[in-house]
Design a protein around this motif. Structure first.
Motif, PDB file in Angstrom:
ATOM      1  N   TYR A 192     -11.777 -33.915  22.904  1.00 27.21           N
ATOM      2  CA  TYR A 192     -10.449 -33.862  22.725  1.00 27.21           C
ATOM      3  C   TYR A 192     -10.120 -35.483  23.420  1.00 27.21           C
ATOM      4  N   SER A 193     -11.061 -36.316  24.047  1.00 24.34           N
ATOM      5  CA  SER A 193     -10.724 -37.576  24.694  1.00 24.34           C
ATOM      6  C   SER A 193     -11.342 -38.723  23.541  1.00 24.34           C
ATOM      7  N   VAL A 194     -11.966 -38.361  22.653  1.00 24.52           N
ATOM      8  CA  VAL A 194     -13.059 -39.215  21.997  1.00 24.52           C
ATOM      9  C   VAL A 194     -12.177 -39.859  20.954  1.00 24.52           C
ATOM     10  N   LYS A 195     -12.257 -41.233  20.655  1.00 30.87           N
ATOM     11  CA  LYS A 195     -11.450 -41.819  19.392  1.00 30.87           C
ATOM     12  C   LYS A 195     -12.548 -42.322  18.536  1.00 30.87           C
ATOM     13  N   THR A 196     -12.637 -41.766  17.307  1.00 28.13           N
ATOM     14  CA  THR A 196     -13.838 -42.050  16.596  1.00 28.13           C
ATOM     15  C   THR A 196     -13.287 -43.406  15.549  1.00 28.13           C
ATOM     16  N   GLU A 197     -14.251 -44.083  15.012  1.00 26.42           N
ATOM     17  CA  GLU A 197     -14.101 -45.281  14.082  1.00 26.42           C
ATOM     18  C   GLU A 197     -13.998 -44.602  12.746  1.00 26.42           C
ATOM     19  N   THR A 198     -13.666 -45.770  12.139  1.00 28.79           N
ATOM     20  CA  THR A 198     -13.070 -45.253  10.643  1.00 28.79           C
ATOM     21  C   THR A 198     -14.381 -44.911   9.891  1.00 28.79           C
ATOM     22  N   LYS A 199     -15.480 -45.635  10.167  1.00 31.21           N
ATOM     23  CA  LYS A 199     -16.833 -45.257   9.341  1.00 31.21           C
ATOM     24  C   LYS A 199     -17.738 -44.268  10.340  1.00 31.21           C
ATOM     25  N   SER A 200     -17.674 -43.110  10.435  1.00 34.10           N
ATOM     26  CA  SER A 200     -18.112 -42.111  11.403  1.00 34.10           C
ATOM     27  C   SER A 200     -19.356 -41.173  10.769  1.00 34.10           C
ATOM     28  N   VAL A 201     -20.313 -40.952  11.312  1.00 32.43           N
ATOM     29  CA  VAL A 201     -21.319 -39.784  10.934  1.00 32.43           C
ATOM     30  C   VAL A 201     -21.188 -38.817  11.870  1.00 32.43           C
ATOM     31  N   PHE A 202     -20.905 -37.418  11.700  1.00 36.69           N
ATOM     32  CA  PHE A 202     -21.085 -36.495  12.924  1.00 36.69           C
ATOM     33  C   PHE A 202     -22.358 -35.717  12.534  1.00 36.69           C
ATOM     34  N   VAL A 203     -23.269 -35.579  13.803  1.00 34.19           N
ATOM     35  CA  VAL A 203     -24.470 -34.957  13.637  1.00 34.19           C
ATOM     36  C   VAL A 203     -24.575 -33.590  14.454  1.00 34.19           C
ATOM     37  N   PHE A 204     -25.067 -32.607  13.715  1.00 33.50           N
ATOM     38  CA  PHE A 204     -25.121 -31.290  14.456  1.00 33.50           C
ATOM     39  C   PHE A 204     -26.528 -30.899  14.585  1.00 33.50           C
ATOM     40  N   GLY A 205     -27.040 -30.336  15.553  1.00 34.23           N
ATOM     41  CA  GLY A 205     -28.607 -30.076  15.726  1.00 34.23           C
ATOM     42  C   GLY A 205     -28.607 -28.449  15.703  1.00 34.23           C
ATOM     43  N   SER A 206     -29.853 -28.133  15.838  1.00 37.57           N
ATOM     44  CA  SER A 206     -30.505 -26.726  15.510  1.00 37.57           C
ATOM     45  C   SER A 206     -29.837 -25.589  16.660  1.00 37.57           C
ATOM     46  N   GLU A 207     -29.846 -24.307  15.975  1.00 34.40           N
ATOM     47  CA  GLU A 207     -29.429 -23.433  16.912  1.00 34.40           C
ATOM     48  C   GLU A 207     -29.830 -23.325  18.098  1.00 34.40           C
ATOM     49  N   SER A 208     -31.407 -23.436  18.353  1.00 30.46           N
ATOM     50  CA  SER A 208     -32.060 -23.259  19.379  1.00 30.46           C
ATOM     51  C   SER A 208     -32.403 -24.455  20.410  1.00 30.46           C
ATOM     52  N   HIS A 209     -32.483 -25.489  19.775  1.00 32.28           N
ATOM     53  CA  HIS A 209     -32.955 -26.719  20.136  1.00 32.28           C
ATOM     54  C   HIS A 209     -32.083 -28.021  20.131  1.00 32.28           C
ATOM     55  N   GLY A 210     -30.953 -27.892  19.467  1.00 32.39           N
ATOM     56  CA  GLY A 210     -29.948 -29.033  19.525  1.00 32.39           C
ATOM     57  C   GLY A 210     -30.366 -29.969  18.428  1.00 32.39           C
ATOM     58  N   ILE A 211     -30.006 -31.323  18.967  1.00 26.63           N
ATOM     59  CA  ILE A 211     -30.547 -32.395  18.081  1.00 26.63           C
ATOM     60  C   ILE A 211     -31.833 -32.802  18.455  1.00 26.63           C
ATOM     61  N   SER A 212     -32.636 -33.146  17.729  1.00 31.45           N
ATOM     62  CA  SER A 212     -33.903 -33.375  17.741  1.00 31.45           C
ATOM     63  C   SER A 212     -34.077 -34.792  18.697  1.00 31.45           C
ATOM     64  N   SER A 213     -34.901 -35.068  19.068  1.00 30.42           N
ATOM     65  CA  SER A 213     -35.041 -36.396  20.218  1.00 30.42           C
ATOM     66  C   SER A 213     -35.098 -37.498  19.554  1.00 30.42           C
ATOM     67  N   GLU A 214     -35.771 -37.441  18.414  1.00 30.52           N
ATOM     68  CA  GLU A 214     -35.987 -38.734  17.376  1.00 30.52           C
ATOM     69  C   GLU A 214     -34.506 -39.083  16.903  1.00 30.52           C
ATOM     70  N   VAL A 215     -33.805 -38.126  16.698  1.00 31.22           N
ATOM     71  CA  VAL A 215     -32.395 -38.322  16.074  1.00 31.22           C
ATOM     72  C   VAL A 215     -31.665 -38.800  17.261  1.00 31.22           C
ATOM     73  N   SER A 216     -31.612 -38.037  18.393  1.00 34.70           N
ATOM     74  CA  SER A 216     -30.789 -38.164  19.592  1.00 34.70           C
ATOM     75  C   SER A 216     -30.824 -39.577  19.998  1.00 34.70           C
ATOM     76  N   GLN A 217     -31.982 -40.344  20.120  1.00 32.82           N
ATOM     77  CA  GLN A 217     -32.135 -41.742  20.296  1.00 32.82           C
ATOM     78  C   GLN A 217     -31.265 -42.555  19.593  1.00 32.82           C
ATOM     79  N   ILE A 218     -31.238 -42.265  18.204  1.00 31.25           N
ATOM     80  CA  ILE A 218     -30.256 -43.218  17.487  1.00 31.25           C
ATOM     81  C   ILE A 218     -28.890 -43.074  17.574  1.00 31.25           C
ATOM     82  N   LEU A 219     -28.447 -41.923  18.098  1.00 35.07           N
ATOM     83  CA  LEU A 219     -26.821 -41.448  18.258  1.00 35.07           C
ATOM     84  C   LEU A 219     -26.220 -42.850  19.033  1.00 35.07           C
ATOM     85  N   ASP A 220     -24.982 -43.105  18.576  1.00 33.92           N
ATOM     86  CA  ASP A 220     -23.973 -44.049  19.523  1.00 33.92           C
ATOM     87  C   ASP A 220     -23.493 -43.147  20.334  1.00 33.92           C
TER      88      ASP A 220
END
Lengths: 249, 249
Positions: A192-220
């Motif tokens: 509710y307080s984030v303002k996103t950029e025009t070019k955005s990618v939203f990432v959703f992780g698995s039900e039990s483990h969330g976003i993998s550490s490999e992908v998590s490291q790249i997130l802005d």
């Protein structure tokens, strides 16, 4: 009368191994089958009860290559994956999930390791509702042509383009194209307080483990849906997906 | 060693008829069972594997009336409703769903004819996330103590108070208490432009038929989540629920 061989072929498509081997998958029910017939997918054969044929054959846009075969209710029960079989089942060709970076939109969705077919199907249906045209999946997501996924999309799979790829490489390529990535997490900035950029990618992780550490490291950015109850571990991923899409897309 | 009679009793609780007869239901898995043990529910018996007992018995707040019985993995598979049985299962007493109007909060949730156990469970879990303490269900909703509902709530059923009642009468009573009702529909005012009153009740209808005509007639406002794709019939009800809660509660 449907041959034993055909029954064996259709029921084999419940398994990923055979969906890959025959490059085909199944979809069931009037609404879902119709959506695929009217899509860019190639419906190779249709099995329907007499009652469905009588009320739908003329109004449905079949082409010559589509063989429509009448089956009895008993035969439909044999080939159907559903507890309450419908009156029409289609065999459809899988599409290759190629894409080029020049055709992608400004708001992108990526899924990392979603394993529940119902969740993936509901996510595709929700994305379609909000006008999302493409979803990018990590290699370890459940097969999108799994019958449970196909049914849970309620026909949306015929419209939303799904692409399986190395999510890490994809996100690194998007970074170079000036996309900003936002991962749905259990900590981070409130949606509710984030303002996103025009070019955005939203990432959703698995039900039990969330976003993998490999992908998590790249997130802005890591974003979260703030809860009011510390006792609750998490939200269902398809519900979280709907809330975040509603907020940003 | 678990007796045949006990196995028969536990498996009978998969059916509503016996849940009513014995005034009991089952919950499975460490997290869910623990949440019920720490709640106002009465856990009458616990069946657990040796490994679970060894690592959890001391840390779990059992009281004297709770009989904990060791079972083998094979026995657990016999009594469990899950495809992959966990290592603990509890039999719990149903609570009576009484309430009085003086104790209700200002933002209320009512469900009309929700029939899918997974959807109801996910709705309860989402409500708990957003701090909702009570949910009101029409009489024709799926039984909240159905094992699939219990599991899908992920323990939230131990915290959210569920009350089954005549939804029509309930909404009429709320009207007299100056509550304004908002029904989630496929037409109406966009949720992004509606301003809700302090005393509000949000109503969600069934997966296939939406809100019943009986309830629909009483609603003050119909609200919708605007979609961008005309081809999509509707959103999954638990996703719609999450989006609307996120927006208003």
């Amino acid at each position: 009368m449907i041959s034993k061989q055909k029954i064996k072929f259709i029921t084999s498509l419940r398994h990923n191994k055979y969906r890959l081997k025959y490059n085909s998958f199944i979809a069931e029910g009037h609404h879902v089958v119709n959506d695929f017939i009217n899509s860019h997918f190639e419906v190779t054969s249709v099995f329907a009860t007499k009652s469905w044929i009588n009320s739908n054959y003329k109004s449905t846009l079949f082409n010559k290559s589509q063989i429509v075969q009448i089956v009895t209710n008993q035969e439909m029960a044999q080939i159907s994956c559903l507890k309450s079989p419908s009156n029409v089942l289609a065999v459809i060709s899988r599409l290759k999930s190629n894409f080029d970076y020049s055709s992608i939109s400004h708001s992108l969705i990526a899924l990392d390791g979603i394993s529940d077919p119902g969740n993936l199907g509901t996510i595709i249906r929700t994305a379609d509702w909000f006008g999302v045209k493409q979803i990018f999946l990590s290699q370890d997501c459940v097969d999108v042509f799994n019958p449970k996924v196909v049914q849970a999309t309620m026909g949306s799979l015929s419209r939303v383009h799904i692409c399986k790829l190395s999510l890490k490489d994809f996100l690194l390529n998007l970074k170079e194209l000036k996309y900003i990535s936002y991962g749905a997490c259990l900590s981070g900035t409130s949606i509710y307080s984030v303002k996103t950029e025009t070019k955005s990618v939203f990432v959703f992780g698995s039900e039990s483990h969330g976003i993998s550490s490999e992908v998590s490291q790249i997130l802005d950015h890591k974003i979260l849906i703030p809860g009011k109850n510390q006792d609750v571990d998490s939200l269902n991923v398809s519900v979280a997906f709907g809330i975040i899409l509603s907020e940003f897309v």
